[in-house]
Design an enzyme around this catalytic site. Structure first.
Site, short mmCIF file in Angstrom:
data_model
loop_
_atom_site.label_atom_id
_atom_site.label_comp_id
_atom_site.label_asym_id
_atom_site.label_seq_id
_atom_site.Cartn_x
_atom_site.Cartn_y
_atom_site.Cartn_z
CE LYS A 108 -4.14 -2.21 1.60
NZ LYS A 108 -3.74 -3.59 1.96
C1 LIG Z 1 -4.42 -4.66 1.52
C2 LIG Z 1 -3.65 -5.93 1.41
C3 LIG Z 1 -4.08 -6.96 0.57
C4 LIG Z 1 -5.38 -6.89 -0.20
O1 LIG Z 1 -5.37 -5.91 -1.22
P1 LIG Z 1 -6.75 -5.34 -1.80
O2 LIG Z 1 -6.36 -4.23 -2.70
O3 LIG Z 1 -7.54 -4.90 -0.63
O4 LIG Z 1 -7.41 -6.48 -2.51
C5 LIG Z 1 -3.29 -8.09 0.46
N1 LIG Z 1 -2.14 -8.21 1.17
C6 LIG Z 1 -1.70 -7.24 1.99
C7 LIG Z 1 -0.44 -7.44 2.75
C8 LIG Z 1 -2.43 -6.06 2.13
O5 LIG Z 1 -1.99 -5.10 2.94
#
Ligand SMILES: *Cc1c(COP(=O)(O)O)cnc(C)c1O
Length: 455
Positions: A108
């Site tokens: 993210k």
């Molecule tokens: C947020 C997250 C996901 C999922 O991603 P989305 O965009 O919500 O589908 C998977 N793995 C990790 C480590 C995350 O932080």
């Protein structure tokens, strides 16, 4: 580029307003009015650095002066520990795309470092302020907090489900003591936090009065910035292997990450399969296998960032699946809100979907460590487990690695029998002082908290 709402009752708006709005005023999600076709640029794009490629991809979607956009991108990716930003490696039968080299060690950061730079830039230009309200299952919150901490024109309020994010994730958020950062531990699930957030944002009057902004993946800028690494890794792996196309496997929660891959494919990246992997919270896997999207109960797993039932970005995809008919989509979403279920006919041949359960997650972590000397986090392991069932010749499988294993060291220890996942940034947090307020699962309490602090 202009942006329109999936619900069809918001006049088209430019990129900057789209990002500041977050959710469309009619309750829909904002999407670009058309999807650019970049096929004639791919061989040139294959030669670019991550930052230069980001510039080319984002230029398709934004209305910022080129020099300003370059500056935002440079600043956003300065805090990354790897010179390639998102390197890809061949590991056994798959490729692993490491998206965790940012400040909070989860994918993210890639979008939120950019979004934070954009906020600072546009608020300065407009002489405005923004109060970010967000909900997190763990990683979004810390990535957003680390992006905007200390900024003068931004306050950030992040709700997390009390006791349901990993202790380390909680520490990553609550140890940020800057005056513009507020952590709210809500007595509920992540879905409860997300419901409060959406409901507050739907109150257009409140949203205006308090200049609310969103960093959740309902914000178009999140999806947009994530499109880039599908191109960077896809073009790189095709060049390395000579394959005509690639597949991706994406550990999925809110459908933001895999949606970015879907956009990349629509823009012209040659994608064979998009493998959507979930843990036991499998609403999306069930949808792609049966056509029915039906809410169940959230169960806690080893991959908490995917412990989600109602995936907020799914509405964007549904809009296209329903042939861009905003009226039909609005009706479907309204009925879904009442019944907890909706169905769509036909199939999307690009998608494959599967589930990695707890025992699969643990076994995959163990096996890749033993057989390939590679340690992966539990979210990544869910994706790799499902990906292995879809590996095809001529179509290298790129598995998105969404977090550094040290973020989920308890799961790693459970899988391997040893406490072997560490990272100096996280080790340094263990004794750090924290600040956090606990609130009931009640929208009114959240509104009052915010109003008292924004004034
Ligand atoms: C947020 C997250 C996901 C999922 O991603 P989305 O965009 O919500 O589908 C998977 N793995 C990790 C480590 C995350 O932080």
């Amino acid at each position: 580029m202009h942006y329109i709402s999936t619900r069809g009752r918001t006049p088209p708006m430019g990129f900057q307003d789209t990002v500041l709005e977050g959710l469309a005023p009619d309750g829909g999600l904002l999407i670009p009015e058309r999807i650019p076709d970049v096929r004639d640029r791919l061989s040139y794009w294959a030669t670019l650095s991550y930052q230069d490629l980001t510039f080319e991809v984002l230029r398709e979607f934004v209305d910022l002066p080129g020099e300003d956009l370059r500056g935002l991108i440079e600043r956003a990716y300065k805090a990354f520990a790897h010179p390639e930003i998102a390197p890809a490696w061949r590991v056994g039968p798959v490729w692993i795309l490491e998206l965790f080299h940012g400040p909070t060690l989860a994918f993210k950061d890639i979008a939120l470092q950019f979004l934070s730079q954009f906020f600072e830039y546009v608020l300065e230009k407009r002489d405005a302020r923004l109060n970010i309200l967000g909900a997190t299952s763990g990683d979004t919150g810390s990535a957003a907090i680390h992006g905007v901490r200390g900024q003068k024109r931004v306050n950030i309020f992040i709700m997390h489900p009390h006791g349901r994010v990993s202790p380390l994730q909680e520490k990553q958020m609550t140890s940020v003591l800057d005056a513009n950062v507020f952590n709210l531990a809500i007595d509920g699930t992540f879905d409860d936090c997300q419901t409060i957030m959406k409901s507050v944002f739907r109150d257009v009057e409140f949203k205006r009065r308090y200049s609310l902004g969103s960093i959740n993946s309902v914000n178009w800028a999140r999806v947009m910035a994530q499109i880039v690494y599908y191109f960077s890794s896809g073009l790189y792996v095709m060049a390395q292997t000579g394959a005509p196309r690639v597949s991706f496997s994406v550990p999925t929660g809110n459908f933001g990450d895999v949606l970015a891959g879907w956009y990349a494919a629509q823009m012209g990246l040659p994608v064979g399969q998009l493998v959507l992997a979930t843990n036991e919270n499998d609403i999306l896997a069930r949808f792609f296998n049966t056509g029915t999207y039906r809410v169940g109960h959230v169960v806690p797993t080893l991959s908490p960032s995917m412990d989600i039932q109602v995936a907020s970005n799914f509405e964007r995809y549904l809009f296209y699946r329903m042939d861009r008919r905003a009226d039909a989509l609005s009706a479907a979403m309204e009925s879904f809100a009442k019944t907890g279920s909706l169905s769509v006919s036909g199939r999307d041949e690009l998608f494959r979907a599967g589930v990695g359960k707890t025992e699969d997650t643990l076994a995959t972590i163990r096996r890749y460590r033993d057989e390939h000397g590679y340690l992966m986090d539990p979210h990544t392991a869910v994706g790799v487990h499902v990906a292995e069932r879809h590996v095809r010749a001529e179509e290298p499988m790129i598995c998105l690695s969404t977090a550094h294993p040290a973020k989920f060291s308890a799961a790693i220890e459970q899988a391997t029998g040893s406490d072997c996942a560490h990272h100096p940034t996280l080790d340094a947090l263990r004794d750090a002082p924290t600040r956090c307020d606990r609130l009931p699962n009640d929208e009114k309490a959240v509104r009052a908290y915010l109003a008292a602090r924004v004034g």
